[in-house]
Design a protein around this motif. Structure first.
Motif, PDB file in Angstrom:
ATOM      1  N   GLU A  12       0.807  -1.218   0.000  1.00  0.00           N
ATOM      2  CA  GLU A  12       0.000   0.000   0.000  1.00  0.00           C
ATOM      3  C   GLU A  12       0.838   1.264   0.000  1.00  0.00           C
ATOM      4  O   GLU A  12       0.513   2.248  -0.685  1.00  0.00           O
ATOM      5  N   ASP A  13       1.955   1.274   0.721  1.00  0.00           N
ATOM      6  CA  ASP A  13       2.737   2.512   0.817  1.00  0.00           C
ATOM      7  C   ASP A  13       3.508   2.841  -0.458  1.00  0.00           C
ATOM      8  O   ASP A  13       4.134   3.904  -0.555  1.00  0.00           O
ATOM      9  N   CYS A  14       3.465   1.949  -1.447  1.00  0.00           N
ATOM     10  CA  CYS A  14       4.164   2.213  -2.698  1.00  0.00           C
ATOM     11  C   CYS A  14       3.375   3.142  -3.619  1.00  0.00           C
ATOM     12  O   CYS A  14       3.914   3.633  -4.611  1.00  0.00           O
ATOM     13  N   PHE A  15       2.095   3.370  -3.292  1.00  0.00           N
ATOM     14  CA  PHE A  15       1.294   4.308  -4.078  1.00  0.00           C
ATOM     15  C   PHE A  15       1.472   5.717  -3.525  1.00  0.00           C
ATOM     16  O   PHE A  15       1.244   5.968  -2.347  1.00  0.00           O
ATOM     17  N   VAL A  16       1.897   6.633  -4.374  1.00  0.00           N
ATOM     18  CA  VAL A  16       2.044   8.042  -4.017  1.00  0.00           C
ATOM     19  C   VAL A  16       1.261   8.848  -5.048  1.00  0.00           C
ATOM     20  O   VAL A  16       1.572   8.792  -6.239  1.00  0.00           O
ATOM     21  N   ASP A  17       0.238   9.548  -4.584  1.00  0.00           N
ATOM     22  CA  ASP A  17      -0.652  10.294  -5.480  1.00  0.00           C
ATOM     23  C   ASP A  17      -1.225   9.401  -6.575  1.00  0.00           C
ATOM     24  O   ASP A  17      -1.349   9.790  -7.743  1.00  0.00           O
ATOM     25  N   GLY A  18      -1.523   8.166  -6.200  1.00  0.00           N
ATOM     26  CA  GLY A  18      -2.201   7.255  -7.111  1.00  0.00           C
ATOM     27  C   GLY A  18      -1.316   6.479  -8.062  1.00  0.00           C
ATOM     28  O   GLY A  18      -1.821   5.657  -8.827  1.00  0.00           O
ATOM     29  N   ILE A  19      -0.015   6.728  -8.050  1.00  0.00           N
ATOM     30  CA  ILE A  19       0.872   5.974  -8.934  1.00  0.00           C
ATOM     31  C   ILE A  19       1.967   5.301  -8.109  1.00  0.00           C
ATOM     32  O   ILE A  19       2.263   5.714  -6.982  1.00  0.00           O
ATOM     33  N   LEU A  20       2.553   4.251  -8.678  1.00  0.00           N
ATOM     34  CA  LEU A  20       3.659   3.589  -8.005  1.00  0.00           C
ATOM     35  C   LEU A  20       4.889   4.486  -8.062  1.00  0.00           C
ATOM     36  O   LEU A  20       5.329   4.891  -9.146  1.00  0.00           O
ATOM     37  N   HIS A  21       5.445   4.789  -6.893  1.00  0.00           N
ATOM     38  CA  HIS A  21       6.583   5.701  -6.850  1.00  0.00           C
ATOM     39  C   HIS A  21       7.880   4.905  -6.719  1.00  0.00           C
ATOM     40  O   HIS A  21       7.994   4.016  -5.872  1.00  0.00           O
ATOM     41  N   PRO A  22       8.884   5.209  -7.560  1.00  0.00           N
ATOM     42  CA  PRO A  22      10.123   4.426  -7.516  1.00  0.00           C
ATOM     43  C   PRO A  22      10.848   4.478  -6.188  1.00  0.00           C
ATOM     44  O   PRO A  22      11.497   3.503  -5.797  1.00  0.00           O
ATOM     45  N   ASP A  23      10.747   5.594  -5.461  1.00  0.00           N
ATOM     46  CA  ASP A  23      11.420   5.650  -4.165  1.00  0.00           C
ATOM     47  C   ASP A  23      10.782   4.716  -3.157  1.00  0.00           C
ATOM     48  O   ASP A  23      11.472   4.158  -2.296  1.00  0.00           O
ATOM     49  N   ALA A  24       9.472   4.539  -3.249  1.00  0.00           N
ATOM     50  CA  ALA A  24       8.784   3.633  -2.324  1.00  0.00           C
ATOM     51  C   ALA A  24       9.048   2.177  -2.689  1.00  0.00           C
ATOM     52  O   ALA A  24       9.253   1.332  -1.815  1.00  0.00           O
ATOM     53  N   LEU A  25       9.066   1.875  -3.987  1.00  0.00           N
ATOM     54  CA  LEU A  25       9.369   0.513  -4.418  1.00  0.00           C
ATOM     55  C   LEU A  25      10.829   0.154  -4.138  1.00  0.00           C
ATOM     56  O   LEU A  25      11.136  -0.956  -3.716  1.00  0.00           O
ATOM     57  N   ASP A  26      11.736   1.091  -4.398  1.00  0.00           N
ATOM     58  CA  ASP A  26      13.171   0.915  -4.149  1.00  0.00           C
ATOM     59  C   ASP A  26      13.695  -0.370  -4.803  1.00  0.00           C
ATOM     60  O   ASP A  26      14.388  -1.177  -4.172  1.00  0.00           O
ATOM     61  N   LEU A  27      13.375  -0.539  -6.080  1.00  0.00           N
ATOM     62  CA  LEU A  27      13.741  -1.763  -6.781  1.00  0.00           C
ATOM     63  C   LEU A  27      15.215  -1.765  -7.167  1.00  0.00           C
ATOM     64  O   LEU A  27      15.855  -0.715  -7.265  1.00  0.00           O
ATOM     65  N   VAL A  28      15.728  -2.950  -7.422  1.00  0.00           N
ATOM     66  CA  VAL A  28      17.077  -3.086  -7.959  1.00  0.00           C
ATOM     67  C   VAL A  28      16.987  -3.721  -9.338  1.00  0.00           C
ATOM     68  O   VAL A  28      16.076  -4.505  -9.629  1.00  0.00           O
ATOM     69  N   GLY A  29      17.925  -3.343 -10.205  1.00  0.00           N
ATOM     70  CA  GLY A  29      18.005  -3.902 -11.546  1.00  0.00           C
ATOM     71  C   GLY A  29      19.352  -4.562 -11.745  1.00  0.00           C
ATOM     72  O   GLY A  29      20.321  -4.293 -11.029  1.00  0.00           O
ATOM     73  N   ARG A  30      19.418  -5.424 -12.732  1.00  0.00           N
ATOM     74  CA  ARG A  30      20.614  -6.219 -12.988  1.00  0.00           C
ATOM     75  C   ARG A  30      21.410  -5.622 -14.137  1.00  0.00           C
ATOM     76  O   ARG A  30      20.852  -5.267 -15.178  1.00  0.00           O
ATOM     77  N   ASN A  31      22.704  -5.506 -13.940  1.00  0.00           N
ATOM     78  CA  ASN A  31      23.629  -5.113 -14.989  1.00  0.00           C
ATOM     79  C   ASN A  31      24.504  -6.311 -15.330  1.00  0.00           C
ATOM     80  O   ASN A  31      24.171  -7.442 -14.990  1.00  0.00           O
TER      81      ASN A  31
END
Length: 285
Positions: A168-187
């Protein structure tokens, strides 16, 4: 700067994979949860993964054949046998447990207790959700696409999303916010990218029909100071302003190079109107 041309036929599958992983990056990580026909859970990350449609919602990931011997992975066998899988996004807080899950555990080993992540019952499929993941999808396998037969060849699993589970806290103003998700990607290699904080920035979408690079005044395009990104921001403008109306302000540079530097700085701060005013002065010298 010259480029090196490399032909896949001159490389081993492992060397080709290293190039793909280094150059096609960062890639989102699918922490895939599956279950065997005997009911044994499996959890393993894959970065050849993305979404490919929203009606129906469709995702695909590729637990490819091993590069060293061409054998298939438990995730692939489980998903094909049961027709189900869960894709859990990987947050930075899950980075090292995910890394443990990536080890080549023997057949029949449940990676959940090995890596310390929490299995949670799903609603529509048998494979478990991952309690720590901020975003995950229950999926039904729709299609298997084999992209070769030898070592390192692709095995793409295409799934329809039956349910999303979003913290639930990943929604900011109705959209998924990258800072809340704090995802990692692979290089490539052992490198990862953290997709939050200072690494995240916004870029305005193009106007319905921006003016384009070819409409920019020639002195701007010939500048040795303005970068491709600078010119791209100007080219993204919905209209070309009346540059003849530009008026000087105290402290404005006089020389062309000084004006180009000032335009660059204005664009760096997102002040497009000021950049165009300075561009008008640039055309007057």
């Amino acid at each position: 700067m010259s480029h090196r041309t490399i032909l896949p036929g001159d490389l081993s599958p492992i060397e080709t994979n290293a190039l793909l992983c280094g150059g096609v990056a960062p890639r989102p990580i699918a922490l895939a949860s599956t279950i065997s026909a005997k009911g044994v859970r499996n959890l393993s990350p894959f970065s050849f993964f993305n979404a490919f449609g929203s009606n129906p919602p469709t995702v695909a990931f590729a637990p490819n054949r091993r590069g060293r011997d061409g054998t298939v992975k438990h995730t692939y066998l489980n998903a094909v046998a049961t027709g189900e899988f869960v894709i859990a996004a990987v947050s930075h807080a899950m980075l090292h447990p995910m890394n443990v899950a990536s080890a080549e555990w023997p057949d029949g080993v449940d990676e959940f207790p090995k890596c310390g992540l929490t299995p949670v019952p799903a609603r529509f499929v048998e494979p478990a959700l991952v309690g720590e993941s901020p975003f995950q999808m229950e999926c039904r396998l729709k299609q298997v696409v084999e992209l070769g037969a030898g070592p390192g060849s692709g095995l793409m699993l295409i799934g329809e999303v039956l349910a999303f589970h979003v913290r639930e806290d990943c929604f900011v103003d109705g959209i998924l916010h990258p800072d809340a998700l704090d995802l990692v990607g692979r290089n490539g290699g052992a490198f990862y990218t953290r997709a939050s904080g200072a690494a995240v920035f916004e870029v305005p979408k193009p106007a319905s029909r921006p003016i384009g690079y070819d409409a920019l005044p020639a002195p701007l395009k010939a500048s040795r100071v303005l970068t491709g990104n600078d010119l791209g921001q100007l080219a993204n403008s919905p209209v070309l302003p009346d540059l003849s109306a530009a008026r000087r302000k105290p402290g404005d540079p006089i020389a062309p190079a000084g004006l180009d530097h000032a335009i660059h700085q204005a664009l760096a701060t997102g002040d497009l109107a000021e950049a165009w005013r300075l561009a008008g002065l640039r055309l007057q010298v």
